[in-house]
Design an enzyme around this catalytic site. Sequence first.
Site, PDB file in Angstrom:
ATOM      1  N   HIS A 174      -8.489  -3.918   0.332  1.00  0.00           N
ATOM      2  CA  HIS A 174      -8.709  -2.561   0.846  1.00  0.00           C
ATOM      3  C   HIS A 174      -9.539  -1.782  -0.186  1.00  0.00           C
ATOM      4  CE1 HIS A 174      -4.906  -2.430   3.590  1.00  0.00           C
ATOM      5  NE2 HIS A 174      -5.960  -2.353   4.370  1.00  0.00           N
ATOM      6  N   CYS A 268      -1.275   3.211  -1.859  1.00  0.00           N
ATOM      7  CA  CYS A 268      -0.954   2.658  -0.534  1.00  0.00           C
ATOM      8  C   CYS A 268       0.292   3.312   0.057  1.00  0.00           C
ATOM      9  CB  CYS A 268      -0.693   1.162  -0.609  1.00  0.00           C
ATOM     10  SG  CYS A 268      -1.966   0.180  -1.368  1.00  0.00           S
TER      11      CYS A 268
HETATM   12  N1  ARG Z   1       1.347  -5.504   2.982  1.00  0.00           N
HETATM   13  C1  ARG Z   1       0.412  -4.482   3.314  1.00  0.00           C
HETATM   14  C2  ARG Z   1      -0.781  -5.105   4.020  1.00  0.00           C
HETATM   15  O1  ARG Z   1      -1.172  -6.175   3.658  1.00  0.00           O
HETATM   16  C3  ARG Z   1      -0.027  -3.738   2.096  1.00  0.00           C
HETATM   17  C4  ARG Z   1      -0.927  -2.584   2.390  1.00  0.00           C
HETATM   18  C5  ARG Z   1      -1.514  -1.947   1.180  1.00  0.00           C
HETATM   19  N2  ARG Z   1      -2.165  -0.748   1.513  1.00  0.00           N
HETATM   20  C6  ARG Z   1      -3.275  -0.269   0.950  1.00  0.00           C
HETATM   21  N3  ARG Z   1      -3.684   0.914   1.299  1.00  0.00           N
HETATM   22  N4  ARG Z   1      -4.003  -0.961   0.115  1.00  0.00           N
HETATM   23  O2  ARG Z   1      -1.322  -4.563   4.938  1.00  0.00           O
END
Ligand code: ARG
Length: 286
Positions: A174, A268
């Site tokens: 991300h 996150c």
């Molecule tokens: N387990 C979640 C996923 O893989 C973690 C999300 C992390 N969020 C972020 N904004 N980087 O979607």
Amino acid sequence: MAELDWGRRYLMCPPEHFGVLYEINPWMDAEVAVDPERAREQWDGLRATLEAAGAAVEVVHQSAEVPDMVFTANGGIVNVAADGGPRFVPSNFWHAERQGETERFAAWFAEQGWAVDRLDPGLRHEGAGDALPFGGVLLSGYRFRSDRVAATDLAALTGGPVRSIELVDERLYHVDITFCPLSDRHALCAPMGWDRYGRQVVEALVPEPLWLTDEEALSFCANSVVVGTTVVMPTTPVRVGRQLEAWGFDVVTCDVSEFLKAGGGCRCLTLALDVPLGPGPAPNPD
Ligand code: ARG
């Protein structure tokens, strides 16, 4: 430097049903157990730290079907600068495992009186996790969780410019693991996560970047929350902490190790509710 004009109001989701129950990023290992009490303590600690730094925190609740809903950054895109009141664009999640979150987030915002706009159902975009405002544009990452063309839709829905950069390392899946706006001039930047073009975009956008080494980037330190001049970090590499302090920031390290098991850090776990997106800065007259 001037403080960011957003980052004083957040939406968080307490880990009432959090766990690593599936694997949708390289950090997740369904064999690794989450300690629910520790997770709750860490989440409470993050919330208290943000509040102590001067932020307000609002809460949305999850259910057992959506263990990753604690990562509210992925809920959608917030815009408080629209004519006629605040607007929200719920995410279209990449993986089926998280798709049940879309209507839960949409319902929360609608209940609070926000207008809810929809992305084209054929396009995937994971909200603020893949789009952060800086310098009058929304910097949006694509490849692992968001479609590049979703940027066009987002620009139309928010009325502001969106600049897309490609993410290239699946561990930094991300954009909010690669980039963290700190002030109007400063940002944490992890070039490891971007291709050559993406690096050039960031170089042109950020007057004073703090370039992270690969090791620093992989520690998740860019996944930090900034409240005024306080930077709340899941890990603070020594060099990074020193530079931030030299720039006048107060650095707080907040242990969120239970959430790192799911590939998420401080950023996150929060969705900023006060982000103004709009036509961007007035063009320079000369
Ligand atoms: N387990 C979640 C996923 O893989 C973690 C999300 C992390 N969020 C972020 N904004 N980087 O979607």
